[in-house]
Design an enzyme around this catalytic site. Structure first.
Site, PDB file in Angstrom:
ATOM      1  N   ASP A  46       0.840  -1.207   0.000  1.00  0.00           N
ATOM      2  CA  ASP A  46       0.000   0.000   0.000  1.00  0.00           C
ATOM      3  C   ASP A  46       0.874   1.257   0.000  1.00  0.00           C
ATOM      4  O   ASP A  46       0.364   2.371  -0.094  1.00  0.00           O
ATOM      5  CB  ASP A  46      -1.023  -0.005   1.145  1.00  0.00           C
ATOM      6  N   SER A  47       2.213   1.063   0.038  1.00  0.00           N
ATOM      7  CA  SER A  47       3.127   2.190  -0.203  1.00  0.00           C
ATOM      8  C   SER A  47       2.923   2.716  -1.625  1.00  0.00           C
ATOM      9  O   SER A  47       3.431   3.794  -1.962  1.00  0.00           O
ATOM     10  CB  SER A  47       4.585   1.769   0.016  1.00  0.00           C
ATOM     11  N   ASP A  85      -1.140  -6.397  -0.470  1.00  0.00           N
ATOM     12  CA  ASP A  85      -1.115  -5.727   0.845  1.00  0.00           C
ATOM     13  C   ASP A  85      -2.500  -5.164   1.155  1.00  0.00           C
ATOM     14  O   ASP A  85      -3.045  -4.374   0.375  1.00  0.00           O
ATOM     15  CB  ASP A  85      -0.085  -4.587   0.760  1.00  0.00           C
ATOM     16  N   LYS A 115      -0.838  -9.674   2.880  1.00  0.00           N
ATOM     17  CA  LYS A 115      -0.140  -9.183   4.079  1.00  0.00           C
ATOM     18  C   LYS A 115      -1.056  -8.210   4.794  1.00  0.00           C
ATOM     19  O   LYS A 115      -1.773  -7.448   4.142  1.00  0.00           O
ATOM     20  CB  LYS A 115       1.161  -8.482   3.682  1.00  0.00           C
ATOM     21  N   GLU A 117      -1.213  -5.490   8.399  1.00  0.00           N
ATOM     22  CA  GLU A 117      -0.461  -4.850   9.481  1.00  0.00           C
ATOM     23  C   GLU A 117      -1.152  -5.062  10.825  1.00  0.00           C
ATOM     24  O   GLU A 117      -2.382  -5.059  10.892  1.00  0.00           O
ATOM     25  CB  GLU A 117      -0.374  -3.333   9.232  1.00  0.00           C
ATOM     26  N   GLU A 185       9.283  -4.396  10.555  1.00  0.00           N
ATOM     27  CA  GLU A 185       9.739  -3.137   9.932  1.00  0.00           C
ATOM     28  C   GLU A 185      10.231  -2.144  10.977  1.00  0.00           C
ATOM     29  O   GLU A 185       9.604  -1.971  12.039  1.00  0.00           O
ATOM     30  CB  GLU A 185       8.571  -2.500   9.147  1.00  0.00           C
TER      31      GLU A 185
HETATM   32  O1  KIV Z   1       3.332  -1.051   1.653  1.00  0.00           O
HETATM   33  C1  KIV Z   1       4.499  -1.424   1.762  1.00  0.00           C
HETATM   34  O2  KIV Z   1       5.328  -1.292   0.849  1.00  0.00           O
HETATM   35  C2  KIV Z   1       4.874  -2.033   3.016  1.00  0.00           C
HETATM   36  C3  KIV Z   1       6.329  -2.078   3.322  1.00  0.00           C
HETATM   37  C4  KIV Z   1       6.870  -0.730   3.584  1.00  0.00           C
HETATM   38  C5  KIV Z   1       6.603  -2.963   4.452  1.00  0.00           C
HETATM   39  O3  KIV Z   1       4.046  -2.432   3.761  1.00  0.00           O
END
Ligand code: KIV
Length: 285
Positions: A46-47, A85, A115, A117, A185
């Site tokens: 989600d980055s 994500d 993934k 969080e 992280e």
């Molecule tokens: O969204 C992402 O790229 C991430 C990483 C920074 C761990 O969750």
């Protein structure tokens, strides 16, 4: 062509002491080059919110945006293990929302895994629910941007014995809830090691030191493309932004100066008699 890896391969790599190589990717072209380079895993993170959309954080990212990025990545890297994500509010609300949104990554974008969080009680329940629905889940602890408001910003975590003990417990809880791998992280190397040693599933790190089963970086950081902010843990392997700016500047100068296009090189061919006929027509006008 290398075969797409599975979670079993990653367990075997951990057992053999082979490091797992992980990068983020958000688009077709980048994913294609990551696969050509032999990267083991791609995170459609989600980055993407920061890197691809210019949001100031990851909060606004939607499931539809993530699915579009994930589909493009899969088209570019058909033989690489890809992770979708879960964006903010795609899993926090209920187990049902979590299962349905995780399922979208699998059904609509052919992701291998998702993934999410956090390690609060609801997060652990979501991991269990998604795992029980038959999907593979990676947990994410330490600096977790979707909890930035509670952490007082995106700051390094696990900087005391107490905080490290909490992260160790979090990793154990996530493993017990069904996580197939855990990402840590933004913690000191000693904290990363403590978390790594507390569980038996592969533990990967981004800014968590070298004592990990594998490493993740945001691709746009490590190729020098995203320069709004560069975390301390990033190693830059290229300066792609400089190359972009050099090329754009040269192109602008060529267009303005009439050096581009050069018709002898860049124009389509036409039979000589047709060209002559057109020129004659132009001369008559
Ligand atoms: O969204 C992402 O790229 C991430 C990483 C920074 C761990 O969750």
């Amino acid at each position: 062509m290398a075969k797409r890896k599975t979670i079993v391969d990653f367990r075997n790599m951990k057992a053999a002491g082979e490091k797992i190589v992980w990068l983020t990717g958000y688009d077709y072209m980048t994913a294609k080059y990551e696969e050509r380079a032999g990267v083991d895993m791609i995170l459609v993170g989600d980055s993407a919110g920061n890197v691809m959309h210019g949001y100031k954080d990851t909060y606004p990212v939607t499931m539809d945006e993530m699915i579009s990025h994930a589909q493009a990545v899969r088209r570019g890297a058909p033989n690489t293990f890809c992770v979708g994500d879960m964006p903010f509010m795609s899993y926090q609300t209920s187990n049902e929302d979590a299962i349905l949104n995780a399922g979208r990554f699998i059904k609509e974008a052919d992701m291998d895994c998702i993934k999410l969080e956090g390690y609060t009680k609801p997060c652990l329940e979501r991991v269990r629910a998604i795992t029980d629905a038959g999907m593979v889940v990676i947990g994410h602890i330490g600096l977790t941007p979707q909890f930035a408001a509670q952490m007082g910003g995106n700051k390094a975590q696990g900087k005391s014995l107490e905080a490290t003990k909490k992260l160790i417990q979090a990793a154990k809880d996530l493993e017990a809830a069904g996580c197939a791998m855990i990402l840590v992280e933004g913690v000191p190397a000693v904290t990363g090691k403590a978390v790594h040693d507390a569980v038996s599933v592969p533990v990967l790190g981004i800014g968590a030191g070298s004592h990990m089963d594998g490493q993740l970086l945001i691709f746009a950081d490590m190729v020098g493309l995203y320069d709004d902010f560069t975390p301390k843990f990033v190693k830059k392997y290229a300066n792609v932004a400089d190359e972009y700016i050099r090329a754009f500047t040269e192109y602008a100068a060529d267009v303005r100066g009439g050096q581009f296009p050069d018709d002898a090189v860049h124009a389509y061919k036409i039979a000589a008699e047709e060209a002559e006929a057109i020129e004659a027509m132009l001369a008559e006008e």
